[in-house]
Design an enzyme around this catalytic site. Structure first.
Site, PDB file in Angstrom:
ATOM      1  N   THR A  10      -6.627   6.089  -3.356  1.00  0.00           N
ATOM      2  CA  THR A  10      -5.677   5.034  -3.719  1.00  0.00           C
ATOM      3  C   THR A  10      -6.031   3.704  -3.059  1.00  0.00           C
ATOM      4  OG1 THR A  10      -3.945   6.678  -3.963  1.00  0.00           O
ATOM      5  CG2 THR A  10      -3.232   4.401  -3.690  1.00  0.00           C
ATOM      6  N   VAL A  11      -6.174   3.726  -1.742  1.00  0.00           N
ATOM      7  CA  VAL A  11      -6.422   2.475  -1.020  1.00  0.00           C
ATOM      8  C   VAL A  11      -7.868   2.014  -1.212  1.00  0.00           C
ATOM      9  CG1 VAL A  11      -6.391   1.336   1.233  1.00  0.00           C
ATOM     10  CG2 VAL A  11      -4.622   3.010   0.656  1.00  0.00           C
ATOM     11  N   LYS A  87      -4.037   5.589  10.585  1.00  0.00           N
ATOM     12  CA  LYS A  87      -3.228   5.619  11.814  1.00  0.00           C
ATOM     13  C   LYS A  87      -3.460   6.884  12.624  1.00  0.00           C
ATOM     14  CE  LYS A  87       0.120   6.576   8.428  1.00  0.00           C
ATOM     15  NZ  LYS A  87      -0.338   5.872   7.245  1.00  0.00           N
ATOM     16  N   GLY A 169       5.311   8.719  -6.255  1.00  0.00           N
ATOM     17  CA  GLY A 169       4.086   8.560  -5.480  1.00  0.00           C
ATOM     18  C   GLY A 169       4.316   8.031  -4.076  1.00  0.00           C
ATOM     19  N   GLU A 172       3.888  12.379  -0.243  1.00  0.00           N
ATOM     20  CA  GLU A 172       2.798  13.271  -0.599  1.00  0.00           C
ATOM     21  C   GLU A 172       3.337  14.666  -0.902  1.00  0.00           C
ATOM     22  OE1 GLU A 172      -0.742  12.802   1.848  1.00  0.00           O
ATOM     23  OE2 GLU A 172       0.251  11.114   2.800  1.00  0.00           O
ATOM     24  N   ASP A 183       4.673  10.228  11.241  1.00  0.00           N
ATOM     25  CA  ASP A 183       3.940   9.059  10.743  1.00  0.00           C
ATOM     26  C   ASP A 183       4.413   7.785  11.456  1.00  0.00           C
ATOM     27  OD1 ASP A 183       2.314   7.725   8.371  1.00  0.00           O
ATOM     28  OD2 ASP A 183       4.242   6.683   8.508  1.00  0.00           O
ATOM     29  N   LYS A 187       2.530   5.115  14.351  1.00  0.00           N
ATOM     30  CA  LYS A 187       2.502   3.657  14.235  1.00  0.00           C
ATOM     31  C   LYS A 187       3.045   2.988  15.492  1.00  0.00           C
ATOM     32  CE  LYS A 187       2.720   3.924   9.209  1.00  0.00           C
ATOM     33  NZ  LYS A 187       3.627   4.082   8.047  1.00  0.00           N
ATOM     34  N   GLY A 284       1.032   1.700  -0.422  1.00  0.00           N
ATOM     35  CA  GLY A 284       0.649   1.369  -1.784  1.00  0.00           C
ATOM     36  C   GLY A 284      -0.764   0.790  -1.824  1.00  0.00           C
TER      37      GLY A 284
END
Lengths: 383, 383
Positions: A10-11, A87, A169, A172, A183, A187, A284
């Site tokens: 995606t990225v 990350k 989306g 996951e 997550d 960060k 995104g």
């Protein structure tokens, strides 16, 4: 500056497209899995990138600690700048990467690893150079913010909110890292290291939203409160650093309640600057890619680091942070908490407000009470 | 890096104190008015700074176009980096300063001139390098935001809200630039130049809050609307740039309503990044000084410009921007507007909602109607 890309998901696709369009930057080879090199710019061996003298920088967007870490070290050792959105990699290996990049005189930047499109770590690192950062944190996980927004806005229950997030989306197939707060914890680890030069790897606490029920939502909303999953980092005057993630109930007028859908809000408080809050898309394809591109453009202007020289691993200590908590738990366990007020009773469960208690104590008690299969939800009450 | 400071008022004292405390930066001489040099570090002649080979950078925090512009050019010609908090200077002379600094190979940075402590222009300029900025703007004047917050939160009328702002040091003795929107307009001019390389100096429109009455506030709040003074810049697909300031009525859940007191919210929308909004203190000694110090620290890392090479003066065109407006005006003038709905009548005045109409048309009509001494308030309605 020619930039190789590691990963074409995606990225990665977004980074590659933006590189092709950017002035002053050039798209180099893209590393893909064996068998996936279906066009000329794709390669399957990291050596094809590391040994290519025309590649000036490597942008890693694969995710996971290995093989990303080995690839990163190989790129840095070969004198290439290293930019990542990963990350998990930086939380686990950031000190080694910072040290290696500084020793080699190349850049190591990772804006996209915290806050997605929000230029948070970059500004936090810069603020730390001339101001004293007192605290940092905020809404750092878009998936759970979307789910909370759904549950609080439309009355969906947890399972339906998760399904909706997956359908769009945002979540996951395995949403564990998001919904448990892991997550967001990774960060805030990065933010602590940017702010104070200590990347905490022990003593960290994360409570997510996976215990939240539609009945909980109904109850606290009836009291004028809104739930957000907030990450928090703070350095006390004695130098101890706290770092944790937990649900927080905020008042309806608080700024966090205006952060809707899958948006993030990252914030730091500087002694001189005061509070600086930044709101934007936390994930995104293009938002995340835009952060990778900003880092690459920053390298061209001389930016080289987000962690200070001498950044080390350390331990967080959450025993001096304290709040009152809103807790729903089995009646049989009520006496284990310092209850200040019983808010509601329903069947075998009771909802209480506690006296101010330490973050470490609340998280520990929650773990103990759940061990016996008990259901429990807790959220801090913002003072 | 040794930094001389021009001006020793509210912000100048903060900059000097922060320079004394910062690592890697050193406080140089401070320029004060003749007769005010009461300590050794203060000088009264700009030549004492310009001709001092140990001074690497000059931070100007005096305000006003002259003599600040002459001093800036002298510093740049002498090979010194130039940092300023002075929006009037950069709005009037930014193109010349950008050109001179680039020709001389020194930095010209002015974060503190827009958004105070918020690192807005820096991030906007960087975003423009690798993304396409579609629009920018926000709440860029803290004085009027404080006054609006007072009027809407406590029911104060305009005069009392202004007195309160002055008593707290948020508004100056002559508040004209703030309350007419001119201060916010200068800031959006800078943002346009950072985003698109065009510093508009013609065709600009600013409507402030000086026509707002307590009765207006009561009326639109009863309709669930909240007023904010918003600056807006946008580049249309045909390349035309709009730039204006006007009151806007937003819905109670919109992010701007969470921006309270004298805070600012600066925002840009990038094609890839999406919306990035930043909230912080827009003025004050240490918040503003913190932005000056960030710029100085950025210079040490190689940052040198916020306006692109080739940045030129230009004209804004607000004829293609359109919204519906909320307007309170004399009944006798009602037929001059494209009224879609009459909201209220009171004595000789009427409050209406218009059909969507261009920004330039609304501002022009307001000016014409007021020429005859008529009282009129207008605010855009956010779609």
């Amino acid at each position: 500056m020619k930039v190789a890309v590691l990963g074409y998901g995606t990225v990665g696709v977004g980074v590659y497209e933006m590189l092709c369009a950017a002035e002053g930057l050039e798209a180099g080879p893209v590393l893909v899995r064996p068998g996936k090199a279906d066009t000329a710019f794709k390669v399957t061996e990291i050596q094809a990138i590391v040994a290519d003298p025309t590649v000036d920088a490597v942008a890693e967007v694969m995710g996971g600690v290995e093989p990303a870490f080995s690839y990163a070290m190989a790129a840095i050792e070969a004198g290439k700048h290293f930019v990542t959105s990963n990350k998990a990699l930086v939380a686990a290996k950031g000190v080694e990467l910072n040290r290696a990049a500084r020793a080699k005189g190349v850049a190591f930047l990772f804006s996209a690893a915290c806050g997605g499109a929000i230029p948070f770590l970059h500004n936090l690192a810069r603020a730390a150079e001339t101001d004293t950062v007192l605290s940092c944190g905020g809404i750092l996980n878009g998936t759970t913010n979307f789910m909370l927004d759904q549950m609080q806005g439309t009355g969906k229950d947890y399972a339906d909110a998760l399904k909706e997030a997956q359908a769009l989306g945002y979540a996951e197939a395995d949403p564990t890292a998001d919904v448990t707060g892991l997550d967001a914890l990774r960060k805030i680890m990065l933010a602590c290291a940017a702010a104070w030069g200590v990347l905490p790897q022990e003593g960290l606490l994360n409570e997510g939203i996976d215990s939240l029920s539609a009945a909980d939502v109904k109850d606290f909303m009836s009291r004028g409160l809104v739930c957000r999953l907030l990450a928090s980092g703070r350095r006390a005057e004695d130098g101890r650093i706290s770092a944790y993630v937990e649900p927080v109930l905020v008042g309806a007028g608080d700024a966090e309640t205006a952060v809707l859908k899958n948006f993030n809000m990252a914030r730091y408080v500087g002694q001189n600057s005061g509070s600086i809050a930044m709101i934007g898309q936390g994930a995104g394809r293009y938002p995340t890619a835009s952060a990778v591109l900003r880092d690459l453009s920053g390298i061209a202007q001389g930016e080289s680091a987000m962690f200070p020289a001498g950044c080390t691993y350390g331990a967080a200590d959450n025993s001096a942070e304290s709040h009152a908590y809103y807790v729903r738990l089995p009646k049989s366990c009520e006496d284990r908490l310092p209850v200040s007020e019983v808010l509601a009773e329903c069947g075998d469960s009771v909802t209480v407000l506690t006296e101010p208690m330490s973050v470490s104590c609340m998280h520990t008690l929650a773990g103990e009470i759940r061990k016996n299969g008990n259901s429990l939800f807790f959220a801090a009450i913002r003072r």
